[in-house]
Write a protein that holds these residues in place. Structure first.
Motif, PDB file in Angstrom:
ATOM      1  N   GLY A 220       0.648  -1.224   0.015  1.00 56.05           N
ATOM      2  CA  GLY A 220       0.030   0.084  -0.049  1.00 56.05           C
ATOM      3  C   GLY A 220       0.896   1.244  -0.083  1.00 56.05           C
ATOM      4  O   GLY A 220       0.409   2.197  -0.777  1.00 56.05           O
ATOM      5  N   ILE A 221       1.793   1.303   0.618  1.00 61.43           N
ATOM      6  CA  ILE A 221       2.611   2.447   1.072  1.00 61.43           C
ATOM      7  C   ILE A 221       3.561   2.709  -0.445  1.00 61.43           C
ATOM      8  O   ILE A 221       3.507   3.928  -0.985  1.00 61.43           O
ATOM      9  N   LEU A 222       3.978   1.628  -1.103  1.00 55.00           N
ATOM     10  CA  LEU A 222       4.565   1.732  -2.502  1.00 55.00           C
ATOM     11  C   LEU A 222       3.929   2.119  -3.498  1.00 55.00           C
ATOM     12  O   LEU A 222       4.039   3.015  -4.280  1.00 55.00           O
ATOM     13  N   SER A 223       2.550   1.558  -3.479  1.00 54.41           N
ATOM     14  CA  SER A 223       1.458   1.984  -4.316  1.00 54.41           C
ATOM     15  C   SER A 223       1.182   3.514  -4.300  1.00 54.41           C
ATOM     16  O   SER A 223       1.014   4.365  -5.114  1.00 54.41           O
ATOM     17  N   LEU A 224       0.836   4.092  -2.816  1.00 52.28           N
ATOM     18  CA  LEU A 224       0.525   5.320  -2.723  1.00 52.28           C
ATOM     19  C   LEU A 224       1.861   6.266  -3.058  1.00 52.28           C
ATOM     20  O   LEU A 224       1.745   7.184  -3.838  1.00 52.28           O
ATOM     21  N   LEU A 225       2.909   5.832  -3.215  1.00 54.13           N
ATOM     22  CA  LEU A 225       4.338   6.490  -3.278  1.00 54.13           C
ATOM     23  C   LEU A 225       4.262   6.818  -5.000  1.00 54.13           C
ATOM     24  O   LEU A 225       4.448   7.598  -5.347  1.00 54.13           O
ATOM     25  N   ALA A 226       3.955   5.626  -5.769  1.00 57.36           N
ATOM     26  CA  ALA A 226       3.802   5.651  -6.928  1.00 57.36           C
ATOM     27  C   ALA A 226       2.896   6.523  -7.620  1.00 57.36           C
ATOM     28  O   ALA A 226       3.304   7.249  -8.678  1.00 57.36           O
ATOM     29  N   PHE A 227       1.940   6.499  -7.004  1.00 58.90           N
ATOM     30  CA  PHE A 227       0.744   7.668  -7.426  1.00 58.90           C
ATOM     31  C   PHE A 227       1.116   8.980  -7.315  1.00 58.90           C
ATOM     32  O   PHE A 227       1.082   9.727  -7.891  1.00 58.90           O
ATOM     33  N   VAL A 228       1.700   9.271  -6.212  1.00 58.46           N
ATOM     34  CA  VAL A 228       2.116  10.762  -5.852  1.00 58.46           C
ATOM     35  C   VAL A 228       3.336  10.918  -7.063  1.00 58.46           C
ATOM     36  O   VAL A 228       3.308  12.045  -7.537  1.00 58.46           O
ATOM     37  N   ILE A 229       4.353  10.051  -7.236  1.00 61.84           N
ATOM     38  CA  ILE A 229       5.137  10.369  -8.234  1.00 61.84           C
ATOM     39  C   ILE A 229       4.746  10.503  -9.817  1.00 61.84           C
ATOM     40  O   ILE A 229       5.048  11.141 -10.439  1.00 61.84           O
ATOM     41  N   MET A 230       3.588   9.798  -9.909  1.00 63.03           N
ATOM     42  CA  MET A 230       2.612   9.647 -11.239  1.00 63.03           C
ATOM     43  C   MET A 230       2.054  11.212 -11.254  1.00 63.03           C
ATOM     44  O   MET A 230       2.269  11.761 -12.407  1.00 63.03           O
ATOM     45  N   LEU A 231       1.507  11.667 -10.247  1.00 62.38           N
ATOM     46  CA  LEU A 231       1.093  12.821 -10.337  1.00 62.38           C
ATOM     47  C   LEU A 231       2.017  14.002 -10.401  1.00 62.38           C
ATOM     48  O   LEU A 231       1.762  15.097 -11.172  1.00 62.38           O
ATOM     49  N   THR A 232       3.255  13.733  -9.980  1.00 61.94           N
ATOM     50  CA  THR A 232       4.271  14.783 -10.329  1.00 61.94           C
ATOM     51  C   THR A 232       4.744  14.784 -11.667  1.00 61.94           C
ATOM     52  O   THR A 232       4.815  15.823 -12.254  1.00 61.94           O
ATOM     53  N   GLY A 233       4.967  13.838 -12.037  1.00 62.71           N
ATOM     54  CA  GLY A 233       5.041  13.519 -13.675  1.00 62.71           C
ATOM     55  C   GLY A 233       4.255  14.213 -14.532  1.00 62.71           C
ATOM     56  O   GLY A 233       4.440  14.926 -15.416  1.00 62.71           O
ATOM     57  N   PHE A 234       2.826  14.108 -14.291  1.00 63.04           N
ATOM     58  CA  PHE A 234       1.576  14.581 -14.899  1.00 63.04           C
ATOM     59  C   PHE A 234       1.746  15.973 -14.965  1.00 63.04           C
ATOM     60  O   PHE A 234       1.484  16.752 -16.050  1.00 63.04           O
ATOM     61  N   LEU A 235       2.168  16.733 -13.534  1.00 64.50           N
ATOM     62  CA  LEU A 235       1.972  18.090 -13.482  1.00 64.50           C
ATOM     63  C   LEU A 235       3.239  18.698 -14.333  1.00 64.50           C
ATOM     64  O   LEU A 235       3.246  19.567 -14.939  1.00 64.50           O
ATOM     65  N   MET A 236       4.434  17.904 -14.203  1.00 67.72           N
ATOM     66  CA  MET A 236       5.535  18.460 -15.071  1.00 67.72           C
ATOM     67  C   MET A 236       5.278  18.311 -16.514  1.00 67.72           C
ATOM     68  O   MET A 236       5.576  19.262 -17.475  1.00 67.72           O
ATOM     69  N   GLY A 237       4.568  17.460 -16.985  1.00 65.68           N
ATOM     70  CA  GLY A 237       4.243  17.234 -18.381  1.00 65.68           C
ATOM     71  C   GLY A 237       3.106  18.313 -18.677  1.00 65.68           C
ATOM     72  O   GLY A 237       3.252  18.899 -19.727  1.00 65.68           O
ATOM     73  N   LEU A 238       2.544  18.583 -18.028  1.00 68.22           N
ATOM     74  CA  LEU A 238       1.328  19.684 -18.060  1.00 68.22           C
ATOM     75  C   LEU A 238       1.941  21.152 -18.097  1.00 68.22           C
ATOM     76  O   LEU A 238       1.665  22.091 -19.038  1.00 68.22           O
ATOM     77  N   VAL A 239       3.006  21.157 -17.279  1.00 65.94           N
ATOM     78  CA  VAL A 239       3.756  22.670 -17.439  1.00 65.94           C
ATOM     79  C   VAL A 239       4.671  22.680 -18.662  1.00 65.94           C
ATOM     80  O   VAL A 239       4.608  23.645 -19.164  1.00 65.94           O
ATOM     81  N   SER A 240       5.243  21.683 -19.319  1.00 68.40           N
ATOM     82  CA  SER A 240       5.838  21.380 -20.304  1.00 68.40           C
ATOM     83  C   SER A 240       5.112  21.719 -21.765  1.00 68.40           C
ATOM     84  O   SER A 240       5.574  22.132 -22.637  1.00 68.40           O
ATOM     85  N   ILE A 241       3.746  21.493 -21.753  1.00 69.19           N
ATOM     86  CA  ILE A 241       3.077  21.684 -22.682  1.00 69.19           C
ATOM     87  C   ILE A 241       2.479  23.559 -22.787  1.00 69.19           C
ATOM     88  O   ILE A 241       2.562  23.911 -23.856  1.00 69.19           O
ATOM     89  N   THR A 242       2.258  24.002 -21.810  1.00 64.53           N
ATOM     90  CA  THR A 242       1.832  25.449 -21.649  1.00 64.53           C
ATOM     91  C   THR A 242       2.974  26.345 -21.724  1.00 64.53           C
ATOM     92  O   THR A 242       4.027  26.003 -21.561  1.00 64.53           O
TER      93      THR A 242
END
Length: 59
Positions: A37-59
């Motif tokens: 559970g902890i590793l899955s939650l950490l992976a989710f947070v890391i994925m959100l970070t990657g998503f936000l980085m990608g979103l910033v790179s688009i704009t």
């Protein structure tokens, strides 16, 4: 933001998302219980970070 900075940010976002995929795959196949559970939650947070980085790179 100039084009080269956007390129490096998008590459970093791709690598961060790849890391999160590896982490969630590892968590689901090799671990059990609360560690899973902890590793899955950490992976989710890391994925959100990657998503936000990608979103910033688009704009």
């Amino acid at each position: 933001m100039d084009a080269m900075t956007k390129m490096w940010l998008s590459i970093a976002a791709i690598l961060v998302m790849g890391l999160s995929v590896f982490l969630v795959t590892f968590a689901r196949t090799k671990t059990k219980g609360i560690v899973k559970g902890i590793l899955s939650l950490l992976a989710f947070v890391i994925m959100l970070t990657g998503f936000l980085m990608g979103l910033v790179s688009i704009t």
